[in-house]
Motif scaffolding. Structure first.
Motif, PDB file in Angstrom:
ATOM      1  N   GLY A 164      -3.819  -3.264   3.306  1.00 28.14           N
ATOM      2  CA  GLY A 164      -3.241  -2.417   3.589  1.00 28.14           C
ATOM      3  C   GLY A 164      -3.980  -1.164   3.517  1.00 28.14           C
ATOM      4  N   VAL A 165      -3.876  -0.270   4.728  1.00 29.61           N
ATOM      5  CA  VAL A 165      -4.938   0.783   4.758  1.00 29.61           C
ATOM      6  C   VAL A 165      -4.047   1.918   5.009  1.00 29.61           C
ATOM      7  CG1 VAL A 165      -6.723   2.129   5.895  1.00 29.61           C
ATOM      8  CG2 VAL A 165      -7.096  -0.517   5.327  1.00 29.61           C
ATOM      9  N   LEU A 166      -3.951   3.180   4.190  1.00 30.93           N
ATOM     10  CA  LEU A 166      -3.333   4.324   4.510  1.00 30.93           C
ATOM     11  C   LEU A 166      -4.501   5.249   5.069  1.00 30.93           C
ATOM     12  CD1 LEU A 166      -0.801   4.621   1.889  1.00 30.93           C
ATOM     13  CD2 LEU A 166      -0.533   3.368   3.795  1.00 30.93           C
ATOM     14  N   SER A 167      -4.210   6.046   5.913  1.00 30.42           N
ATOM     15  CA  SER A 167      -5.114   7.232   6.238  1.00 30.42           C
ATOM     16  C   SER A 167      -3.972   8.461   6.214  1.00 30.42           C
ATOM     17  CB  SER A 167      -5.503   7.095   7.731  1.00 30.42           C
ATOM     18  OG  SER A 167      -6.319   8.167   8.076  1.00 30.42           O
ATOM     19  N   PRO A 183     -11.941   5.217   1.525  1.00 29.81           N
ATOM     20  CA  PRO A 183     -10.862   5.835   0.945  1.00 29.81           C
ATOM     21  C   PRO A 183     -11.283   6.276  -0.345  1.00 29.81           C
ATOM     22  CG  PRO A 183     -11.208   3.473   0.481  1.00 29.81           C
ATOM     23  CD  PRO A 183     -12.034   3.685   1.605  1.00 29.81           C
ATOM     24  N   ALA A 184     -10.127   7.361  -0.638  1.00 34.91           N
ATOM     25  CA  ALA A 184     -10.375   7.725  -2.023  1.00 34.91           C
ATOM     26  C   ALA A 184     -10.084   6.702  -3.294  1.00 34.91           C
ATOM     27  CB  ALA A 184      -9.428   8.888  -2.204  1.00 34.91           C
ATOM     28  N   LEU A 185      -9.417   5.596  -3.144  1.00 34.39           N
ATOM     29  CA  LEU A 185      -8.944   4.728  -3.917  1.00 34.39           C
ATOM     30  C   LEU A 185      -8.638   3.597  -3.365  1.00 34.39           C
ATOM     31  CD1 LEU A 185      -7.564   4.260  -7.042  1.00 34.39           C
ATOM     32  CD2 LEU A 185      -5.586   4.966  -5.772  1.00 34.39           C
ATOM     33  N   LEU A 189      -5.945   5.626   1.084  1.00 29.08           N
ATOM     34  CA  LEU A 189      -5.873   4.234   0.220  1.00 29.08           C
ATOM     35  C   LEU A 189      -6.057   3.239   1.032  1.00 29.08           C
ATOM     36  CD1 LEU A 189      -3.305   3.924  -2.745  1.00 29.08           C
ATOM     37  CD2 LEU A 189      -3.535   2.239  -1.025  1.00 29.08           C
ATOM     38  N   ALA A 190      -6.584   2.211   0.188  1.00 22.81           N
ATOM     39  CA  ALA A 190      -6.866   0.758   0.658  1.00 22.81           C
ATOM     40  C   ALA A 190      -6.372  -0.116  -0.388  1.00 22.81           C
ATOM     41  CB  ALA A 190      -8.367   0.464   1.342  1.00 22.81           C
ATOM     42  N   ALA A 192       0.788  -1.310   0.091  1.00 23.21           N
ATOM     43  CA  ALA A 192      -0.001   0.131   0.073  1.00 23.21           C
ATOM     44  C   ALA A 192       0.801   1.319   0.089  1.00 23.21           C
ATOM     45  CB  ALA A 192      -1.063  -0.025   1.252  1.00 23.21           C
ATOM     46  N   VAL A 193       1.943   1.294   0.748  1.00 22.26           N
ATOM     47  CA  VAL A 193       2.725   2.471   0.739  1.00 22.26           C
ATOM     48  C   VAL A 193       3.268   2.567  -0.498  1.00 22.26           C
ATOM     49  CG1 VAL A 193       5.146   3.326   1.854  1.00 22.26           C
ATOM     50  CG2 VAL A 193       3.260   2.432   3.369  1.00 22.26           C
TER      51      VAL A 193
END
Length: 343
Positions: free
Chosen positions: A164-167, A273-275, A152-153, A137-138
């Protein structure tokens, strides 16, 4: 996230190494990868090899080989004497990034393996451990399909299934570092035993091995397929047959895509997420998998949560988790801290 201390190294001599012990999405074999990017972000060397017969594997054997490949990559880049400032390691399983312990990797047969300490002893450098979904994800956010979306997820579908999730550009780890293990959510009505020890996990119907099992069941039921002419086949063979117009293979891929769409809808409803990026080995199947996935998302996701969300395939492919290991190692260097977390 707490700001980590910078490693004690001469900045002019710093190099960042990355290592991955991962199970390939299609054939279930172990693979080892290592990258040695220079300080300007270029990749100095890479090695990838199939480790047939090592999964489930003795952790000491696998991590010893991973360490050897990191050392070879350093030497191959012409930097045999370079000091490794940090090592990023990724694994297909539940990891506690605070302690560097692999808590559970069902498809490797690992439980409570001190990966950080074992690799650090081999390489003489700080080691930072994440799971493959988080690392991918990163990488996709900073260098691939995410285009620095920030929120993003990533749905990581291969031999197993995770996310993987990013906030705001930061990895969501959860309190124990195990966030994202979406593949081990049980689905009512499913009865297949999972390698984690539970029954009915989503991973049992939405992964590379699930594709093979479904195709074999179809053949056992007497359905006509070109796969019947193969002595043995894996998920790549099923995908190739589907691409060639085999109806049985196509139905199997579509069903797995629908199950992955259910997983993606959970991520959308839970994290907004946005994406959503679809990564891991199954993403390479393309539209035969992604079209039913998107259709299932439309059916299952809440309309307000889905509004404006894009679903894309991985751009980085099998490099994503290793590139992510590099970036996550960079975060522990004061030189790179702000760069890695800029959304």
């Amino acid at each position: 996230m707490e700001r980590p201390s910078a490693p004690h190294a001469d900045p002019s001599a710093q190099e960042i190494a990355a290592a991955a012990a991962r199970d390939d999405a299609a054939d279930g074999t172990m693979r080892g990868d290592s990258d040695t990017p220079t300080r300007d972000g270029g990749v100095g060397a890479r090695d990838s090899s199939s480790w047939d017969g090592l999964a489930p594997a003795e952790p000491g054997v696998v991590l010893g080989r991973v360490a050897a490949e990191v050392r070879d990559a350093i030497a191959g880049a012409g930097l045999p004497g370079a000091k490794i400032a940090a090592v990023g390691a990724v694994l297909p399983g539940l990891t506690d990034f605070h302690t560097g312990v692999c808590l559970l990797a069902p498809n490797l047969g690992w439980r409570d393996v001190p990966v950080r300490d074992m690799l650090a002893a081999e390489l003489g450098a700080p080691v930072y451990v994440h799971n493959a979904g988080q690392a991918a994800a990163v990488a996709e956010n900073l260098e691939g399909a995410g285009e620095r979306a920030g929120d993003l997820a990533l749905l990581y579908a291969g031999t197993g299934l995770s996310a993987g999730v990013l906030s705001d550009g930061r990895v969501f780890h959860g309190v124990g570092g195990t966030a994202g293990e979406i593949g081990h959510n049980a689905v009512p009505g499913l009865s297949e035993p999972c390698n984690c020890g539970n029954v009915g996990c989503l991973e049992t119907v939405a992964s590379g091995p699930a594709i093979v099992r479904a195709a074999r069941r179809a053949l056992a039921a007497g359905e006509d397929s070109s796969l019947a002419g193969l002595d043995g086949f894996d998920a790549r063979d099923v995908a190739a047959a589907a691409q060639a117009g085999d109806a049985v293979a196509g139905a199997v891929i579509a069903a797995v895509g629908e199950h992955l769409g259910l997983a993606a809808s959970w991520l959308i409803n839970a994290y907004n997420p946005a994406l959503v990026v679809v990564g891991g080995g199954l993403a390479a199947i393309g539209d035969l998998l992604l079209d039913p996935l998107r259709a299932a998302v439309e059916r299952h996701a809440l309309a307000p949560a889905l509004r404006g969300v894009e679903i894309r395939a991985s751009v980085l492919g099998p490099d994503a988790e290793v590139r992510g290991a590099v970036l996550l190692a960079l975060q522990h260097s004061e030189t790179y801290y702000r760069v890695v977390f800029r959304a």
